[in-house]
Every structure is written in structure tokens, then in C-alpha cells.
Scaffold this motif. Structure first.
Motif, PDB file in Angstrom:
ATOM      1  N   TYR A   1       0.805  -1.475  -0.530  1.00 21.68           N
ATOM      2  CA  TYR A   1      -0.233  -0.201  -0.045  1.00 21.68           C
ATOM      3  C   TYR A   1       0.811   1.352   0.108  1.00 21.68           C
ATOM      4  O   TYR A   1       1.994   1.132   0.721  1.00 21.68           O
ATOM      5  CB  TYR A   1      -1.062  -0.049   1.540  1.00 21.68           C
ATOM      6  CG  TYR A   1      -2.172  -0.680   0.939  1.00 21.68           C
ATOM      7  CD1 TYR A   1      -2.250  -1.569   0.400  1.00 21.68           C
ATOM      8  CD2 TYR A   1      -3.929   0.043   2.206  1.00 21.68           C
ATOM      9  CE1 TYR A   1      -3.671  -3.076   0.031  1.00 21.68           C
ATOM     10  CE2 TYR A   1      -5.032  -0.644   1.446  1.00 21.68           C
ATOM     11  CZ  TYR A   1      -4.877  -1.783   0.767  1.00 21.68           C
ATOM     12  OH  TYR A   1      -5.861  -2.763   0.648  1.00 21.68           O
ATOM     13  N   PRO A   2       0.091   2.552  -0.280  1.00 20.20           N
ATOM     14  CA  PRO A   2       0.670   3.789  -0.740  1.00 20.20           C
ATOM     15  C   PRO A   2       0.362   3.975   1.252  1.00 20.20           C
ATOM     16  O   PRO A   2       0.545   3.858   2.232  1.00 20.20           O
ATOM     17  CB  PRO A   2      -0.092   4.365  -1.266  1.00 20.20           C
ATOM     18  CG  PRO A   2      -1.199   3.778  -1.427  1.00 20.20           C
ATOM     19  CD  PRO A   2      -1.270   2.060  -1.174  1.00 20.20           C
ATOM     20  N   ALA A   3       1.108   5.534   1.576  1.00 16.45           N
ATOM     21  CA  ALA A   3       1.167   6.062   2.768  1.00 16.45           C
ATOM     22  C   ALA A   3      -0.172   6.182   2.793  1.00 16.45           C
ATOM     23  O   ALA A   3      -0.557   7.423   2.412  1.00 16.45           O
ATOM     24  CB  ALA A   3       2.208   7.716   2.620  1.00 16.45           C
ATOM     25  N   THR A   4      -1.026   5.508   3.589  1.00 14.96           N
ATOM     26  CA  THR A   4      -2.679   5.789   3.992  1.00 14.96           C
ATOM     27  C   THR A   4      -2.798   5.077   5.519  1.00 14.96           C
ATOM     28  O   THR A   4      -1.716   4.750   5.850  1.00 14.96           O
ATOM     29  CB  THR A   4      -3.258   4.589   2.735  1.00 14.96           C
ATOM     30  OG1 THR A   4      -2.807   3.311   2.910  1.00 14.96           O
ATOM     31  CG2 THR A   4      -2.833   5.109   1.664  1.00 14.96           C
ATOM     32  N   LEU A   5      -4.042   5.416   6.200  1.00 16.00           N
ATOM     33  CA  LEU A   5      -4.177   5.215   7.473  1.00 16.00           C
ATOM     34  C   LEU A   5      -4.417   3.301   7.045  1.00 16.00           C
ATOM     35  O   LEU A   5      -3.437   3.245   8.049  1.00 16.00           O
ATOM     36  CB  LEU A   5      -5.630   6.028   6.873  1.00 16.00           C
ATOM     37  CG  LEU A   5      -5.973   7.450   7.287  1.00 16.00           C
ATOM     38  CD1 LEU A   5      -7.031   7.617   7.302  1.00 16.00           C
ATOM     39  CD2 LEU A   5      -4.709   7.753   8.560  1.00 16.00           C
ATOM     40  N   GLU A   6      -4.338   2.761   6.397  1.00 17.89           N
ATOM     41  CA  GLU A   6      -4.790   1.578   6.164  1.00 17.89           C
ATOM     42  C   GLU A   6      -3.533   1.415   6.225  1.00 17.89           C
ATOM     43  O   GLU A   6      -2.616   0.084   6.448  1.00 17.89           O
ATOM     44  CB  GLU A   6      -5.590   0.930   4.638  1.00 17.89           C
ATOM     45  CG  GLU A   6      -5.963  -0.371   5.342  1.00 17.89           C
ATOM     46  CD  GLU A   6      -6.339  -1.393   6.147  1.00 17.89           C
ATOM     47  OE1 GLU A   6      -6.445  -2.236   5.989  1.00 17.89           O
ATOM     48  OE2 GLU A   6      -7.092   0.004   6.392  1.00 17.89           O
ATOM     49  N   GLY A   7      -2.597   2.261   5.105  1.00 14.53           N
ATOM     50  CA  GLY A   7      -1.139   1.168   5.800  1.00 14.53           C
ATOM     51  C   GLY A   7      -0.237   1.242   7.001  1.00 14.53           C
ATOM     52  O   GLY A   7       0.399   0.323   7.857  1.00 14.53           O
ATOM     53  N   ALA A   8      -0.698   2.277   7.340  1.00 13.05           N
ATOM     54  CA  ALA A   8      -0.294   2.824   8.749  1.00 13.05           C
ATOM     55  C   ALA A   8      -0.402   1.013   9.796  1.00 13.05           C
ATOM     56  O   ALA A   8      -0.050   1.188  10.327  1.00 13.05           O
ATOM     57  CB  ALA A   8      -0.293   3.926   9.504  1.00 13.05           C
ATOM     58  N   VAL A   9      -1.716   1.769   9.738  1.00 15.51           N
ATOM     59  CA  VAL A   9      -2.630   0.414  10.605  1.00 15.51           C
ATOM     60  C   VAL A   9      -2.338  -1.345  10.229  1.00 15.51           C
ATOM     61  O   VAL A   9      -1.433  -1.616  10.937  1.00 15.51           O
ATOM     62  CB  VAL A   9      -4.700   0.294  10.570  1.00 15.51           C
ATOM     63  CG1 VAL A   9      -4.879  -1.076  11.630  1.00 15.51           C
ATOM     64  CG2 VAL A   9      -4.709   1.435  10.991  1.00 15.51           C
ATOM     65  N   ARG A  10      -2.283  -1.321   9.393  1.00 18.25           N
ATOM     66  CA  ARG A  10      -1.797  -2.638   9.043  1.00 18.25           C
ATOM     67  C   ARG A  10      -0.088  -3.050   9.967  1.00 18.25           C
ATOM     68  O   ARG A  10      -0.257  -4.242  10.068  1.00 18.25           O
ATOM     69  CB  ARG A  10      -1.402  -3.077   7.388  1.00 18.25           C
ATOM     70  CG  ARG A  10      -3.059  -3.260   6.744  1.00 18.25           C
ATOM     71  CD  ARG A  10      -2.792  -3.828   5.657  1.00 18.25           C
ATOM     72  NE  ARG A  10      -4.080  -4.122   4.629  1.00 18.25           N
ATOM     73  CZ  ARG A  10      -4.685  -4.690   3.707  1.00 18.25           C
ATOM     74  NH1 ARG A  10      -3.176  -5.154   2.859  1.00 18.25           N
ATOM     75  NH2 ARG A  10      -5.503  -4.721   3.449  1.00 18.25           N
TER      76      ARG A  10
END
Length: 446
Positions: free
Chosen positions: A420-429
Motif C-alpha cells: 500500500y501507499p502511505a495511507t491510514l490503512e497502511g499505517a494500521v496494517r
């Protein structure tokens, strides 16, 4: 069952320091606290959320950026449920609809996948039939290849290979790419863009839903996560910057203070790692030192309360701004418009008052908004995301030092690949992966 009880009992004896209270750090801390580990989160700022946080202004609750969530972001939604945050109340959820002025509209109807995508692409408005078929053909080619490229390349090069018309690029691919990757088409990774399309347009029908936050980004998840951690006996410290981490015989010390932790999860942004001193050589990833970063500028424009967009979110093609959000729909702040300018561009050379003036003029000409706004606020995150370029080598969560782990949207995860790119989902994962890896490491000590 007895074995599991023994594991939980032993984990309760461990203490872990988490550096940074962004979405990655709060997720890692939540997972550790849920497993029984005593967690202490250290945040340099006064507000939780990192690069997705609340910004107060004259009694109004704003955000430092306007992030968009999609139905495929199941990691974030699951963590919100875990900490007791109501995701249904937290989001205005709608089926995928991308409306980009002038005249482009792609809407996925409530049909089973993949019919929702087929109908959406085939009946997209604002395109000629040849342009529609060009879009359908390219999506079908990507699907047939299981959303994988033989070799990563820039989005602009990939679109050229796919013979995408200029109109299609300006009205669909350009707004979509900068929204998802926050990187110009000439630099952005086509493979990472396909990863996002795979999980959204290529997934189940609900995966393509657009989720517009109704709350500020601190209240949406990090604040609830902090309450969860504290209920489990942990601590969340604000205005506590960690500058030095030292490995000692008993564990890890922060800033030379007496307390010793069994492990550390570093959830600082990649550009902030250079300011952190760690006594263990090469524990911080060297490859991030050469990375470049992309800004996000959010301009809030307050109009009279009766001013409203026809949709909660509109895109603009061939303009300075890419997306415009009406927070009256979502945050009950009538007349408040958020204008987002993603990635680098000529706007960076403008003073704030000049930028606001030009955007007000642009919205007046393109969307028939009033000629003047009551007030404005410009919020710039100069290094909002890493530049998501082809074949970017991203570090894993695990480091060369036992007990020291990394978490953040920039990591490659335990599997060794950054989907993933730099997203909220990427951070959570990433936060979840770091916690799982550390818990396994602690369990192996039994």
C-alpha cells in the motif's frame, strides 16, 4: 487452554514503549495491550494521530489533512471496532462515485461484484464511447494479470503503454493517482496503484465504497485507542518527545531515564528517524535516508452557511486543486469547504493569501461558489507521505536488534513487501504486523 493462560500470564510481565501516537503506533499499542502487555506510548505532540490529527481553530474542529477511506480498508475498520469506536457513526458511507468536473462521473451501482465495476465503467459519463472502452480495456487487462505487472514502472509510462487518451488521464487517472498515492503520475508506482485498485474496484462490491469521516482524525480512532490502552493499564503520554534510546542489560531506556522497557516499537515517520539516537548500530533503516517526500496542502474556506456543494466530494481536472470536500455533509459545519492539493506543484511557491485567493477564484469559476470567503486557513504537511515510486525498497518491521521493531505506513510488513501507499490503512496494517512480530518474539522467550 492452560498453555494459553500461561502465555497471557507471562506477557503481562512485559513492558513495551511505543514511540509515536499516529495510526501505526496506536494500533501497535492497542494490540499489545489487548494481549496483556503493559504499554507506554510516547507522543511528542499534544494531539494524537500523527499525520492524521485534529487541528483546532477558533472553536472549530479541523484536520491537518483530508483523508479518504474506502471499504477495502478493513484493517482500520476492525481496529476501530476493537477499541470501541463506532465505524458506522464515524463515517458517511456511500457506494463508489467519482465525480470530476467538468462532466466526468463514474458510479458503481449496488450490484454484486464484478457487475458493479462493469456497469460503472461502461456507463461512465463525460467520456466518448472510445474513451470508455479504453478504460474498460485497461481495467480488464489489469484484472487478467491479477493486478500484477511484470516490471514496475511509473503510472504515466504505464498509461502510455495502455494507450489511454489524454481526456481519460486528466479526468480519471490523474485525480485517482494523486488521491491514492500522493505522488505525481510521472513518479508514481503503477504497481502500487494497481494494488489499491485490486482491493477496491477489483474486490467485493462493498470494498469500493467511499467512507467520508464524520469526526476529526484524532477522535475517529487514536483517542478511542488511547482510552482502550489506559483501560488495560497502559499509559499514553502527550508532549513527551523521545530523543534517545539506549540498550542496557535489563532492556531499553528512553532519554536516559530510570524506567527500563523490555522492548520498543518505533512508530515515528521515516523522515523523523534521523533525529532519534539509538545505541545499537544500524538498527534504523538506512534506505529511508535517500527517500523523497510529497506534501499535502489543505485549504479550508468558510462561506456563508447556505453555501453547499451538490456532493460531499467533487474532483477537479486540469486545475490547481484535485479534490473539494463539503464538511457540511459530514461534520455539520455548514459552508465549510476543504480544498486538497496533493503532491508537489507550482502552488508551493505561493504565499498562503495568494494561494487562498486563487483557489476561491477557481471554485467560483468551476463550481459557482461565491467570489469571496468569510475566512480561510491553509494547512501544509510538507512531508505528508513518502514519494511512492516504482520498486521502492521498504524496510520490514523487524530490525537487527531483538526487542526493537518498526511500525509505520512506510514499512514493507512481515511479508517483506509494501503493498500500500502511505495511507491510514497502511499505517494500521504495519502497526498490527509490528505488534504480532514482537508478541511472537516475547512468546518465544518462554
Amino acid at each position: 487452554m492452560a498453555g494459553m493462560e500461561n502465555v497471557v500470564a507471562v506477557l503481562k510481565q512485559y513492558s513495551v514503549a511505543v514511540l509515536g501516537a499516529g495510526y501505526a503506533g496506536m494500533t501497535a499499542a492497542t494490540e499489545l495491550a489487548a494481549a496483556g502487555v503493559h504499554v507506554s506510548v510516547f507522543e511528542a505532540g499534544k494531539v494524537l494521530g500523527g499525520r492524521a490529527r485534529k487541528v483546532g481553530l477558533e472553536g472549530k474542529s479541523l484536520d491537518n489533512g483530508q483523508h479518504l477511506v474506502i471499504g477495502a480498508y478493513t484493517g482500520l475498520l476492525e481496529m476501530m471496532t476493537k477499541v470501541g469506536a463506532d465505524s458506522q457513526a464515524g463515517f458517511l458511507r456511500r457506494p463508489m462515485e467519482l465525480q470530476v468536473e467538468p462532466g466526468f462521473r463514474l458510479a458503481c451501482p449496488k450490484l454484486p461484484a464484478p457487475l458493479h465495476l462493469a456497469f460503472g465503467l461502461l456507463f461512465a459519463k463525460g467520456l466518448s464511447w472510445s474513451e470508455r472502452f479504453a478504460l474498460v480495456r485497461t481495467i480488464r487487462v489489469a484484472q487478467a494479470a491479477k493486478w500484477r505487472l511484470a516490471e514496475d514502472l511509473t503510472v504515466s509510462a504505464w498509461l502510455k503503454e495502455q494507450r489511454q487518451p489524454d481526456v481519460l488521464i486528466s479526468r480519471f487517472w490523474q485525480p485517482l493517482t494523486v488521491a491514492a498515492l500522493n505522488t505525481p503520475l510521472e513518479q508514481a508506482s503503477a504497481q502500487v496503484l494497481l494494488n489499491v485498485l485490486r482491493d477496491s474496484l477489483g474486490g467485493a462490491r462493498a470494498a469500493s465504497d467511499l467512507l467520508l469521516p464524520r469526526l476529526d482524525f484524532s477522535a475517529l480512532y487514536p483517542d478511542a485507542a488511547a482510552r482502550f490502552i489506559e483501560q488495560k493499564g497502559g499509559h499514553v503520554y502527550r508532549s513527551r518527545r523521545v530523543r534517545r534510546v539506549e540498550k542496557v542489560a535489563q532492556g531499553w531506556q528512553l532519554n536516559g531515564e530510570n524506567e527500563v522497557f523490555d522492548a520498543v516499537i518505533c512508530a515515528l515517520p521515516p523522515h523523523g528517524l534521523s533525529a532519534l539516537q539509538v545505541s545499537v548500530p544500524n538498527v534504523l533503516p538506512l534506505q529511508v535516508r535517500g527517500w523523497t517526500y510529497q506534501p499535502i496542502v489543505t485549504v479550508y474556506l468558510q462561506y456563508a452557511p447556505d453555501v453547499q456543494l451538490p456532493k460531499p466530494m467533487l474532483g477537479l481536472s486540469d486545475s490547481m486543486a484535485q479534490w473539494v470536500f463539503d464538511r457540511g455533509y459530514t461534520h455539520n459545519t455548514a459552508g465549510l469547504i476543504a480544498v486538497v492539493i496533493s503532491a508537489e506543484g507550482q502552488h508551493q511557491a505561493l504565499a498562503q493569501n495568494e494561494l487562498a485567493r486563487l483557489l476561491i477564484q477557481e471554485l467560483h469559476q468551476r463550481l459557482a461558489l461565491p467570489k469571496d470567503a468569510l475566512w480561510y486557513r491553509v494547512i501544509t504537511e510538507k512531508r505528508a507521505t513518502f514519494a511512492c515510486t516504482p520498486d521502492l525498497q521498504r524496510p520490514g518491521n523487524q530490525t537487527c536488534a531483538a526487542g526493537f521493531w518498526l511500525a509505520g505506513d512506510y514499512t514493507a510488513g512481515l511479508a517483506g513487501k509494501g503493498d500500500y501507499p502511505a495511507t491510514l490503512e497502511g499505517a494500521v496494517r504495519s502497526g498490527k504486523a509490528a505488534a504480532e512480530g514482537l508478541l511472537q518474539e516475547l512468546t518465544n522467550k518462554l
